[in-house]
Motif scaffolding. Structure first.
Motif, short mmCIF file in Angstrom:
data_model
loop_
_atom_site.label_atom_id
_atom_site.label_comp_id
_atom_site.label_asym_id
_atom_site.label_seq_id
_atom_site.Cartn_x
_atom_site.Cartn_y
_atom_site.Cartn_z
N UNK A 194 0.93 -1.17 0.00
CA UNK A 194 0.09 0.09 0.00
C UNK A 194 0.82 1.43 0.07
N UNK A 195 2.04 1.13 0.45
CA UNK A 195 2.91 2.23 0.51
C UNK A 195 3.84 2.42 -0.79
N UNK A 196 3.60 1.40 -1.60
CA UNK A 196 4.20 1.50 -2.97
C UNK A 196 5.65 0.79 -2.80
N UNK A 197 5.76 -0.11 -1.87
CA UNK A 197 7.12 -0.83 -1.70
C UNK A 197 7.10 -2.40 -1.46
N UNK A 198 8.29 -2.90 -2.22
CA UNK A 198 8.18 -4.33 -2.11
C UNK A 198 8.79 -4.62 -0.62
N UNK A 199 8.73 -5.75 -0.11
CA UNK A 199 8.91 -6.40 1.16
C UNK A 199 9.61 -7.47 1.16
#
Length: 306
Positions: free
Chosen positions: A182-187
């Protein structure tokens, strides 16, 4: 971008074996550490090198403790509710409180003060990187046979505690992964999971089928966390048919010399980031010296987006 994960099993001991020199020579962009096992006031000089350090020492003296080291100060820090400590490389021995936490999944707050989990948003890449030290656990009561255990039987208490942790962490892991998206980040989840996934991940897998860390229910749990749409085992993706590469060896019985190890230290990445993994290595020793009973798992990720 080079990211390494290592269970250092005590930062003072591993520094005496050359961890500081290894950090410099490996030149990682991000380092995630487990079992730091040290109060802030007892950290060796230059414990975290020239990195920005985010550290949760936990509340159990001499146990656990996780840290994430980054080139730049992280954009955000999250824990499970514990107060995290942050340190800039030019700050001498001074530390500051920092970080926060989001909504926690049911059951996970029970472990908030143990120094087992920490995540940061990197400042220079659209990644959220997490470090985890998952409980080792034990055997269920029906497998605790007298004369076959190094520890005194506990009626399955450690086993039950690990299974409770796994149940709660599965919910928290899904929540953290989705929040990163949702924050536009990979995890990326890194760390010591104390579970070997498949027969390729334990040298003596037949003998280990009734050992903690390779129980069917533990392996099934890890199965459920992995899929092409959620999290990918980065090292296994790069080496689909290799035995190992192992990342932990007992100090006993010549296990290290014979390479009868376990692969229990992981990089688990969302698919877009997993596709960017170029190389993965396990640093078995540094100048002929074992840094810990675990070895660093070092992965290079290509720049840019897939």
């Amino acid at each position: 971008m080079r990211i390494a994960s290592v269970n250092i099993n005590g930062i003072r001991a591993t520094h005496r074996r050359g961890f500081g020199e290894w950090m410099v020579s490996r030149d990682c962009d991000v380092l995630t550490l487990q079992e730091v096992r040290c109060a802030v006031g007892d950290l060796p000089e230059g414990a975290f090198g020239d990195y920005h350090a985010t550290y949760d020492p936990g509340g159990i003296p001499g146990r656990n403790g996780v840290a994430i080291l980054t080139r730049r100060a992280p954009a955000a820090v999250r824990t499970w509710g514990a107060e995290v400590l942050v340190h800039a490389p030019d700050a001498g021995r001074s530390w500051a409180a920092g970080g926060g936490h989001g909504t926690l999944a049911r059951g996970i707050a029970r472990y908030a003060a143990e120094g087992r989990y920490l995540e940061v948003d990197l400042a220079d890449e659209p990644f959220t990187v997490a470090t985890l030290y998952l409980p080792k656990g034990g055997l269920p009561a029906h497998l605790q046979l007298a004369g076959r255990m190094r520890e005194a039987p506990d009626g399955g208490a450690k086993y039950e505690r690990k299974m409770h942790f796994l149940d709660a962490f599965a919910r928290q892991l899904a929540r953290s992964r989705k929040a990163a998206r949702a924050r536009g980040r990979e995890f990326l989840l890194t760390g010591d999971l104390n579970i070997a996934h498949t027969r390729l991940d334990v040298a003596n897998w037949r003998r280990s089928q009734q050992a903690e860390g390779f129980l069917p229910e533990e392996r099934d749990w890890l199965d459920r966390q992995l899929s092409p749409r959620t999290l990918v085992d980065v090292v296994r993706r790069l080496y689909p048919h290799a035995e190992g590469p192992y990342s932990w060896w007992s100090w006993l019985g010549g296990a290290y010399e014979r390479d009868t190890g376990w692969r229990i230290d992981y990089h688990l990445a969302t698919p877009g980031l997993a596709r960017r993994a170029v190389t993965a290595e396990v640093d078995r020793d540094y100048r002929g010296v074992r840094l810990s009973d675990h070895a660093p798992v070092v992965v290079d990720y290509a720049a840019g987006r897939n």
